[in-house]
Design an enzyme around this catalytic site. Structure first.
Site, PDB file in Angstrom:
ATOM      1  N   THR A  42       0.818  -1.206   0.000  1.00  0.00           N
ATOM      2  CA  THR A  42       0.000   0.000   0.000  1.00  0.00           C
ATOM      3  C   THR A  42       0.857   1.263   0.000  1.00  0.00           C
ATOM      4  O   THR A  42       0.369   2.331  -0.360  1.00  0.00           O
ATOM      5  CB  THR A  42      -0.926   0.031   1.234  1.00  0.00           C
ATOM      6  OG1 THR A  42      -0.134  -0.114   2.419  1.00  0.00           O
ATOM      7  CG2 THR A  42      -1.953  -1.083   1.169  1.00  0.00           C
ATOM      8  N   SER A 144       8.637   4.501   5.807  1.00  0.00           N
ATOM      9  CA  SER A 144       7.715   5.067   6.794  1.00  0.00           C
ATOM     10  C   SER A 144       8.175   4.728   8.214  1.00  0.00           C
ATOM     11  O   SER A 144       9.289   5.037   8.596  1.00  0.00           O
ATOM     12  CB  SER A 144       6.290   4.594   6.520  1.00  0.00           C
ATOM     13  OG  SER A 144       5.340   5.312   7.268  1.00  0.00           O
ATOM     14  N   ASP A 296       6.218   9.841  12.533  1.00  0.00           N
ATOM     15  CA  ASP A 296       7.092   8.733  12.147  1.00  0.00           C
ATOM     16  C   ASP A 296       8.183   9.249  11.220  1.00  0.00           C
ATOM     17  O   ASP A 296       8.330  10.461  11.031  1.00  0.00           O
ATOM     18  CB  ASP A 296       6.274   7.604  11.521  1.00  0.00           C
ATOM     19  CG  ASP A 296       5.567   8.021  10.246  1.00  0.00           C
ATOM     20  OD1 ASP A 296       5.388   9.242  10.026  1.00  0.00           O
ATOM     21  OD2 ASP A 296       5.182   7.141   9.449  1.00  0.00           O
ATOM     22  N   GLU A 383      -7.329   7.216   8.327  1.00  0.00           N
ATOM     23  CA  GLU A 383      -7.142   5.787   8.550  1.00  0.00           C
ATOM     24  C   GLU A 383      -6.932   5.513  10.038  1.00  0.00           C
ATOM     25  O   GLU A 383      -6.337   6.344  10.748  1.00  0.00           O
ATOM     26  CB  GLU A 383      -5.908   5.282   7.798  1.00  0.00           C
ATOM     27  CG  GLU A 383      -5.970   5.417   6.295  1.00  0.00           C
ATOM     28  CD  GLU A 383      -4.738   4.823   5.637  1.00  0.00           C
ATOM     29  OE1 GLU A 383      -4.902   4.005   4.717  1.00  0.00           O
ATOM     30  OE2 GLU A 383      -3.611   5.165   6.043  1.00  0.00           O
ATOM     31  N   GLU A 384      -7.333   4.347  10.482  1.00  0.00           N
ATOM     32  CA  GLU A 384      -7.168   3.974  11.885  1.00  0.00           C
ATOM     33  C   GLU A 384      -5.705   3.878  12.307  1.00  0.00           C
ATOM     34  O   GLU A 384      -5.396   3.896  13.497  1.00  0.00           O
ATOM     35  CB  GLU A 384      -7.877   2.642  12.171  1.00  0.00           C
ATOM     36  CG  GLU A 384      -7.585   1.512  11.191  1.00  0.00           C
ATOM     37  CD  GLU A 384      -6.233   0.868  11.369  1.00  0.00           C
ATOM     38  OE1 GLU A 384      -5.796   0.732  12.518  1.00  0.00           O
ATOM     39  OE2 GLU A 384      -5.620   0.510  10.347  1.00  0.00           O
TER      40      GLU A 384
END
Length: 537
Positions: A42, A144, A296, A383-384
């Site tokens: 993703t 990430s 992050d 997004e969660e």
């Protein structure tokens, strides 16, 4: 949970940077081995050079494939490129430049040789394409929040967000063809003749068009921002200076071993600002600031820490952000929907209903929000996993990728304007809509069972009840856009679960939530496992 989760990293936890970089150049992938192929998830291709999963040939071939893809798509504008602070990002960045320059691509790199957060690159692409006929695209070199041993490589097409599966499949397949053919089709030369772009200046100056920076300044709130050793390290100081904020960069250290981190839930170093274990060292500062935030490594995720509640659950902050934004943004379209992924909290559904806004529920992956953010029909997408973005004051697009810096600043705006921390506001929402219990667990599954789950039709589920409540929906396609969710979601009045196969392990993930308490959530999880196992047996 690993027994050392939340404790400081020790010398034995640290990577050998020299060995990691040497392996990047020395190890050559064999695309006949599945684990050594280019595979776009993703958020791009990720892996470690030590496992021959992220090496020079991977990046050279992928960049050459991107060159061919953009030519086939008629993309003739410049390519913006940036990298984060991971040890493998610098060599991969250099490899990509060597290929891009050799192929005659006009490349724009950071003017100050600074790290480039993912949202800053998305912002740059959108800004260029707003005022030029030739369309730009970009590459972000980042894995990430992944551990220090990993590298990552992501392509963002002219819409500025993550490339869709059609693009990434073509690029990955072509890259593997190039590697399999001995790399003969790759052009490489010294990375000269590149142009520069002030990613940081353009991004920071534009923040006044999406965040009420004047309100934050006037409130005098004390803000702590921890980049977690990532690409936002130079941005937070620039934001404080540009807007006159009482903002402290809590830890400005950049170290590719991330020796200053506390270990994540599994005992690994991971820069996840939504993880209480990874954020344990940051949380020690929570009482020193009115608001404390984390990002992050590429700053596409956010963590929100308040003195009264500590680290907020990402779902909780998403609900608060939506509640606040749709009540304080008069310039947004009256019909602008609220975007959420189908594994995000149903608290968002209840907030959306109260606001009278359409809920646009899509599969996992931020790419689904891109069209709506571009035209303003979806003013917020979240997004969660603590990733979100939203549109400017006037309803126009800001970024089409997740923006952790933006969401962290929004938390400050909420406190400055309302006088309440985001966690205090969430407590009010639970009094109004109920208190949900939410968790994710893993269940063992064979590759064959995972494949069956990814193609499972909701109608194949024969159960009529879940944890004592009638099932009202069995979904294999997202309600918002009809796209396949790669699994199934089962819904009752007060609970739901979603099951999706893991892309890397022999398990499937069960996301579940209940508005009837923790015991009911546990019952939902147990019955979910039985329902799914029966369906994929």
């Amino acid at each position: 949970m690993n027994e050392r989760a939340g404790t400081p990293a020790q010398e034995s936890d640290l990577i050998d940077v020299d060995a990691l970089v040497a392996a990047y150049y020395d190890l050559k992938p064999d695309v006949g081995v599945p684990a050594q192929r280019v595979v776009f998830g993703t958020s791009g291709h990720r892996g470690s050079s030590l496992n021959t999963a992220f090496n020079e040939n991977h990046i050279a071939a992928t960049t050459q494939a991107i060159v061919e893809y953009r030519a086939g798509q008629g993309i003739t504008g410049p390519l913006f490129i940036g990298a984060d602070t991971h040890a493998l990002s610098a060599p991969a960045y250099t490899t990509a430049l060597e290929v891009l320059v050799a192929n005659g691509v006009r490349v724009l790199v950071d003017e100050f040789d600074d790290y480039v957060p993912t949202p800053a690159l998305s912002h740059a692409i959108i800004g260029y394409n707003r005022s030029h006929d030739d369309q730009a695209d970009g590459i972000v070199v980042t894995p990430s929040h992944n551990p220090p041993s990993d590298g990552g490589f992501k392509y963002n097409p002219p819409h500025g967000g993550p490339a869709d599966s059609d693009a990434t499949s073509w690029i990955a397949n072509r890259a593997n063809e190039i590697i399999g053919a001995g790399m003969h089709n790759v052009k490489m030369s010294e990375p000269s003749a590149v142009e520069t772009y002030d990613f940081r200046g353009a991004y920071v100056d534009d923040l006044a068009n999406i965040i009420d920076m004047d309100a934050i300044k006037a409130s005098g709130i004390r803000i702590g921002a921890d980049p977690l050793g990532g690409a936002s390290v130079g941005y937070w100081g620039a934001i404080a200076e540009r807007y006159g904020l009482d903002l402290t960069v809590v830890n400005p250290t950049v170290d590719p071993t991330w020796r200053f981190m506390t270990l994540d839930w599994d005992g690994k170093i991971r820069m996840d600002p939504s993880s209480p274990s990874a954020m344990a060292s940051v949380l020690t500062h929570k009482d020193a600031y009115d608001l404390l935030t984390g990002n992050d490594a590429d700053a596409d995720r956010h963590g929100i820490v308040t003195p009264d509640a500590g680290l907020m659950n990402p779902n909780h902050f998403l609900a608060v952000a939506i509640d606040y934004l749709y009540s304080h943004r008069d310039g947004w379209r009256a019909d602008a929907a609220i975007g959420k992924t189908l594994v995000s909290s149903s608290m968002i559904d209840r907030v959306a209903g109260f606001l009278g806004r359409e809920l646009w529920e899509v599969p996992v992956g931020f790419k689904w929000f891109v069209p709506g953010l571009i035209d303003g029909s979806v003013a917020f997408g979240g997004e969660e996993s603590a990733g979100a973005s939203f549109v400017r004051f006037d309803g126009s697009v800001w970024t089409t990728d997740k923006d952790g810096i933006l969401l962290a600043l929004l938390a400050s705006e909420i406190l400055a304007v309302t006088g309440k921390t985001p966690s205090q506001r969430y407590a009010e929402l639970t009094e109004q809509f109920g208190q949900p219990a939410y968790a994710r667990i893993d269940a063992v599954a064979t590759p064959e069972q995972k494949a069956a789950l990814s193609k499972l039709d909701g109608d194949a589920i024969t159960a009529t009840e879940l944890a004592g409540e009638p099932i009202v929906a069995k979904l294999s396609n997202a309600p918002g856009n009809g796209a396949a969710i790669g699994g199934v979601k089962v819904v009752t009045e007060n609970a739901w679960f979603a099951a999706r196969p893991s892309g890397t392990e022999d398990v499937y993930k069960i996301y579940a939530e209940s508005f009837k308490g923790a015991d009911h959530l546990h019952q939902v999880q147990e019955e979910a496992r039985a329902i799914v196992d029966q369906a994929i047996a």
